[in-house]
Design a protein around this motif. Structure first.
Motif, PDB file in Angstrom:
ATOM      1  N   THR A 123      64.506 122.938  21.942  1.00  0.00           N
ATOM      2  CA  THR A 123      64.677 124.290  21.415  1.00  0.00           C
ATOM      3  C   THR A 123      63.388 124.816  20.816  1.00  0.00           C
ATOM      4  O   THR A 123      63.128 126.023  20.855  1.00  0.00           O
ATOM      5  CB  THR A 123      65.828 124.323  20.384  1.00  0.00           C
ATOM      6  N   VAL A 124      62.548 123.938  20.282  1.00  0.00           N
ATOM      7  CA  VAL A 124      61.253 124.367  19.762  1.00  0.00           C
ATOM      8  C   VAL A 124      60.402 124.934  20.901  1.00  0.00           C
ATOM      9  O   VAL A 124      59.582 125.815  20.699  1.00  0.00           O
ATOM     10  CB  VAL A 124      60.544 123.184  19.053  1.00  0.00           C
ATOM     11  N   ARG A 125      60.641 124.452  22.115  1.00  0.00           N
ATOM     12  CA  ARG A 125      59.837 124.866  23.268  1.00  0.00           C
ATOM     13  C   ARG A 125      60.486 125.963  24.103  1.00  0.00           C
ATOM     14  O   ARG A 125      59.943 126.363  25.125  1.00  0.00           O
ATOM     15  CB  ARG A 125      59.547 123.647  24.140  1.00  0.00           C
ATOM     16  N   THR A 126      61.654 126.433  23.742  1.00  0.00           N
ATOM     17  CA  THR A 126      62.340 127.480  24.489  1.00  0.00           C
ATOM     18  C   THR A 126      63.103 128.366  23.512  1.00  0.00           C
ATOM     19  O   THR A 126      62.926 128.258  22.307  1.00  0.00           O
ATOM     20  CB  THR A 126      63.281 126.856  25.550  1.00  0.00           C
ATOM     21  N   THR A 127      63.976 129.189  24.009  1.00  0.00           N
ATOM     22  CA  THR A 127      64.777 130.050  23.138  1.00  0.00           C
ATOM     23  C   THR A 127      66.080 129.354  22.777  1.00  0.00           C
ATOM     24  O   THR A 127      66.523 128.436  23.476  1.00  0.00           O
ATOM     25  CB  THR A 127      65.111 131.378  23.844  1.00  0.00           C
ATOM     26  N   ALA A 128      66.697 129.807  21.710  1.00  0.00           N
ATOM     27  CA  ALA A 128      67.989 129.247  21.317  1.00  0.00           C
ATOM     28  C   ALA A 128      69.030 129.509  22.399  1.00  0.00           C
ATOM     29  O   ALA A 128      69.884 128.665  22.669  1.00  0.00           O
ATOM     30  CB  ALA A 128      68.437 129.839  19.987  1.00  0.00           C
ATOM     31  N   ALA A 129      68.965 130.662  23.024  1.00  0.00           N
ATOM     32  CA  ALA A 129      69.924 130.987  24.084  1.00  0.00           C
ATOM     33  C   ALA A 129      69.765 130.042  25.269  1.00  0.00           C
ATOM     34  O   ALA A 129      70.754 129.557  25.824  1.00  0.00           O
ATOM     35  CB  ALA A 129      69.747 132.436  24.520  1.00  0.00           C
ATOM     36  N   SER A 130      68.539 129.759  25.673  1.00  0.00           N
ATOM     37  CA  SER A 130      68.318 128.839  26.796  1.00  0.00           C
ATOM     38  C   SER A 130      68.768 127.426  26.434  1.00  0.00           C
ATOM     39  O   SER A 130      69.388 126.742  27.255  1.00  0.00           O
ATOM     40  CB  SER A 130      66.834 128.815  27.181  1.00  0.00           C
ATOM     41  N   GLY A 131      68.464 126.998  25.235  1.00  0.00           N
ATOM     42  CA  GLY A 131      68.884 125.664  24.808  1.00  0.00           C
ATOM     43  C   GLY A 131      70.388 125.523  24.758  1.00  0.00           C
ATOM     44  O   GLY A 131      70.947 124.506  25.177  1.00  0.00           O
TER      45      GLY A 131
END
Length: 184
Positions: A123-131
């Motif tokens: 999640t640090v490397r992407t968005t919360a929605a994607s995670g």
């Protein structure tokens, strides 16, 4: 669920895909013999919805603090919260004496820490929605691990549910990528 909380801009198709994934999950977790109103005890449904909301909030918290703290710091606070809450909830309970239960508890803690580390790291490397979109795959992996590692039977409803979840998550992931490429 964090997509709904985040008011995702991917639109109605993504929302429909996530609802469809929810139906797929319902097929995976159905009691033997089918799915219907009698399949879901109200307290179980409330607990499942509360768990989903809590899981969504996890992604939102990670997304908010990822700019100020490292993944390791987030994991430290998570582990501390779980330890303190676990201790508070078990006050007055006898400690386990069966070594298998102790081993199971240690394995549960280790797997939980690995899972939380990967959630934070991802999640640090992407968005919360994607995670959170990837998070809907958890029941699929749990079912597959149960089948292959624990020899648990899987019926046609569960297979159908896994397919529905995977396709729904793929649709949302594709929409997310399209949205990200438009913003770039």
């Amino acid at each position: 669920m964090s997509k709904a909380i985040l008011l995702s801009t991917t639109g109605a198709v993504a929302a429909l895909a996530m609802l469809t994934a929810g139906l797929g999950i319902a097929l995976i977790v159905h009691p033997q013999g089918g799915i219907g109103p009698e399949s879901f005890h109200p307290s179980g449904l409330i607990a499942a919805l509360a768990a989903a909301a809590s899981y969504a909030l996890t992604f939102l918290v990670i997304a908010k603090v990822k700019a100020t703290d490292s993944a390791n710091v987030l994991n430290l606070w998570c582990a501390l919260a779980v330890l303190l809450l676990g201790m508070a909830l078990s006050l007055g309970e006898p400690l386990p004496t069966d070594p298998r239960l102790v081993a199971c508890g240690l394995l549960y803690g280790f797997c939980g820490l690995v899972g939380q580390t990967l959630i934070v790291w991802g999640t640090v490397r992407t968005t919360a929605a994607s995670g959170s979109t990837a998070g809907v795959l958890i029941p699929v992996f749990a079912t597959m691990i149960g089948f292959f590692a624990l020899k648990q039977p899987v019926d046609a409803w569960e297979i159908l549910g896994m397919l529905v979840v995977v396709v729904s998550a793929a649709v949302v992931a594709r929409l997310e990528r399209k949205g990200e490429s438009k913003q770039a």
